[in-house]
Design an enzyme around this catalytic site. Structure first.
Site, PDB file in Angstrom:
ATOM      1  N   GLY A  38      -9.804  -9.089 -10.834  1.00 52.81           N
ATOM      2  CA  GLY A  38      -9.032  -8.904 -12.065  1.00 52.81           C
ATOM      3  C   GLY A  38      -7.593  -8.491 -11.796  1.00 52.81           C
ATOM      4  N   ARG A  85      -3.189  -3.624 -17.559  1.00 52.29           N
ATOM      5  CA  ARG A  85      -2.772  -2.338 -18.139  1.00 52.29           C
ATOM      6  C   ARG A  85      -2.204  -1.359 -17.114  1.00 52.29           C
ATOM      7  NH1 ARG A  85      -8.306  -1.346 -21.131  1.00 52.29           N
ATOM      8  NH2 ARG A  85      -8.942  -2.891 -19.582  1.00 52.29           N
ATOM      9  N   GLY A  97     -14.615  -2.920  -8.105  1.00 49.95           N
ATOM     10  CA  GLY A  97     -13.544  -2.384  -7.264  1.00 49.95           C
ATOM     11  C   GLY A  97     -12.703  -1.319  -7.937  1.00 49.95           C
ATOM     12  N   ASN A 142     -22.689   0.635 -20.641  1.00 46.14           N
ATOM     13  CA  ASN A 142     -22.922  -0.081 -19.390  1.00 46.14           C
ATOM     14  C   ASN A 142     -21.847   0.318 -18.385  1.00 46.14           C
ATOM     15  OD1 ASN A 142     -23.554  -2.065 -17.460  1.00 46.14           O
ATOM     16  ND2 ASN A 142     -22.221  -3.570 -18.466  1.00 46.14           N
ATOM     17  N   TYR A 181      16.642  22.584  17.291  1.00 46.70           N
ATOM     18  CA  TYR A 181      16.012  21.277  17.436  1.00 46.70           C
ATOM     19  C   TYR A 181      15.549  21.129  18.878  1.00 46.70           C
ATOM     20  CZ  TYR A 181      15.126  16.366  18.064  1.00 46.70           C
ATOM     21  OH  TYR A 181      14.504  15.187  18.385  1.00 46.70           O
ATOM     22  N   ALA A 184      18.617  31.395  18.834  1.00 49.99           N
ATOM     23  CA  ALA A 184      18.925  30.728  17.561  1.00 49.99           C
ATOM     24  C   ALA A 184      19.934  29.609  17.764  1.00 49.99           C
ATOM     25  CB  ALA A 184      19.479  31.753  16.577  1.00 49.99           C
TER      26      ALA A 184
END
Ligand code: UD1
Ligand code: CA
Length: 453
Positions: free
Chosen positions: A11, A15, A101, A166, A363, A377
């Site tokens: 399908g 919607r 599905g 159903n 880093y 630092a």
């Protein structure tokens, strides 16, 4: 005779208002169709057939790792027509279970009960009693016996009042289904070949039809729009949170955790609010996760504390470490035990041995750090020369002063000290102080410039 599963997924999902085929929309980070396939697999069927149509190629490529018998339904002429496409590949004596599905919360236990009931019947369907049955096909009974299913769009006023619906899920024998479906037509409001018409045809054939009434309304929820999708996601997440708590995890607020994948947890794990776990994650005994953590495909070992606002991806964090707040740990990072990573520290592709500390604003990338290293630092490993990445190797017990840059490739010997503010371009020897910065001078004659009047 064996069992084969047919999953309807052709399908369009109009919607959803989306380019993406409906069954590829995700619940807990995985396409809805994957959830249904995983559920089907738990029944160990002889084969899983998925009927595709809209976006067929995309659906196939998204699920290319699954062992699926793909059946193309070129035109979406209805659920009955869809099932017929798959039945072309199924031997008559096989039993068949039909799943959708777009119904992703279904459990294997429910399906097992359905299949067991097939021993005494020719067709067993899964129904549910809903306060608001709007939109679903209604189960019509006479003297408690199922007569037929009437779709919402074909129902009269009286039938619309029926609250037994159903779910769409049913099981029967392949030859029976082929026989009934060959007799269906599309003379109905939607001009479609309805799978649900098999029920009346079976009753007419004096075949035994039974319904199992699903206890949980949520299990049979079908997703037709984005509201349904969000609702199903919340249901899934609350089930996940409940399972974690039953496994002994303390969740400060079970409505504020999201797990997209598997989260395995040891004893006495505590998770604060708004955490997101993606992929395969493992939390060892006594791990605590602060608020707003994002943790992706990582292992966090026993006794480690993750403070608020950390982002951790593809990493292995050792025992009794302390991370954050605001630490970012990127892929291929391995931290040994007792490592401390503080705020605004980014680590990538680095091995850090036990007891080392990277406490502020750094880093560290493509690096190996020894034991008990102290990184000041603002330290940065300059790992990239614009073309290639290079490694920074730092020995045990090294002390790095603040605001140091390591221009990789570079190696720092054990016990070395690097003076603050250094730009280190060459290897630095063990046990010595190395610094690389210009000497401080004071210029007596200098004056601040003044503004022109
Ligand atoms: C269907 C049932 C309805 C039930 C409801 C439960 C029929 C006629 N009706 O209605 O009784 O209450 O599900 O959610 O079966 N599909 C195809 N090919 C098609 C048409 C549909 O593969 O030609 C697939 C869709 O992708 C979807 C599933 O079948 O996964 C259900 O189709 P949908 O159109 O949503 O059926 P409903 O109108 O919801
Ligand atoms: Ca539907």
């Amino acid at each position: 005779m064996g069992l084969e599963v047919i999953i309807l997924a052709a399908g369009k999902g109009t919607r959803m208002h989306s380019e993406l085929p409906k069954v590829l929309h995700k619940v807990a980070g995985k396409p809805m169709l994957s959830h249904v396939i995983n559920c089907a697999k738990k029944l160990s069927p002889d084969a899983i057939h998925v009927v595709i149509g809209h976006g067929a190629e995309l659906v196939k490529s998204e699920l290319s790792e699954e062992k699926i018998n793909w059946c193309l339904q070129k035109e979406q002429l209805g659920t009955g027509h869809a099932v017929q496409q798959a039945l072309l590949n199924i031997d008559d004596q096989q039993n068949v279970l039909i799943l959708y599905g777009d119904v992703p919360l279904l459990t294997a236990d429910t399906l097992k009960a359905l299949i067991d009931e097939l021993a005494n019947n020719q067709l067993v369907l899964l129904s549910a009693k809903l306060n608001d049955p709007t939109g679903y096909g209604r189960i019509v009974r006479k003297n408690k016996k199922i007569q037929c299913i009437v779709e919402q769009k074909d129902a009269d006023k009286k039938t619309l009042k029926v609250n037994e619906i159903n779910s769409g899920i049913l099981t029967s024998n392949a030859s029976k289904l082929k026989h009934w479906l060959s007799k269906t037509n599309n003379k109905n409001a939607q001009k479609e070949f309805y799978l649900t018409d098999c029920i009346e045809l079976a009753v007419n054939d004096k075949d035994k039809v039974e319904a199992i009434v699903c206890e949980s309304e949520e299990e049979i929820l079908g997703v037709n729009n984005k509201q349904h999708l969000a609702y199903v996601e919340r249901v899934f997440q609350s089930q996940m949170a409940n399972q974690l708590m039953l496994n002994g995890v303390t969740l400060i607020d079970p409505t504020r955790i999201d797990v997209r994948g598997n989260l395995s947890t040891g004893k006495d794990v505590e998770i604060d609010i708004n955490s997101l776990f993606i992929g395969e994650n493992v939390l060892g005994d006594g791990v605590t996760i602060g608020s707003n953590a994002v943790i992706i495909n990582s292992q966090i070992n026993a006794g480690t504390r993750i403070h608020a606002n950390c982002h951790i991806e593809n990493a292995n964090i050792g025992e009794k470490c302390e991370l954050g707040p605001f630490a970012r740990i990127r892929p291929e990072t391995v931290l040994a035990e007792n490592v401390k990573v503080g705020n605004f520290v980014e680590i990538k592709k680095a091995n850090v041995k036990r007891g080392s500390k990277i406490s502020h604003l750094s880093y560290i990338g493509d690096s190996d750090l020894g034991k008990d290293v102290n990184i000041g630092a603002g330290t940065i490993t300059c790992n990239y020369d614009g073309a290639n990445k290079h490694r920074t190797i730092i020995g045990d017990n090294v002390f790095v002063g603040s605001d140091t840059q390591f221009i990789a490739p570079v190696t720092i010997g054990d016990g070395a000290t690097i003076g603050a503010g250094s730009t280190i371009t060459k290897d630095s020897p063990e046990q010595k102080l190395t610094l690389a910065r210009s000497k401080q001078i004071t210029i007596d004659s200098w004056q601040r410039p003044k503004k022109n009047k």
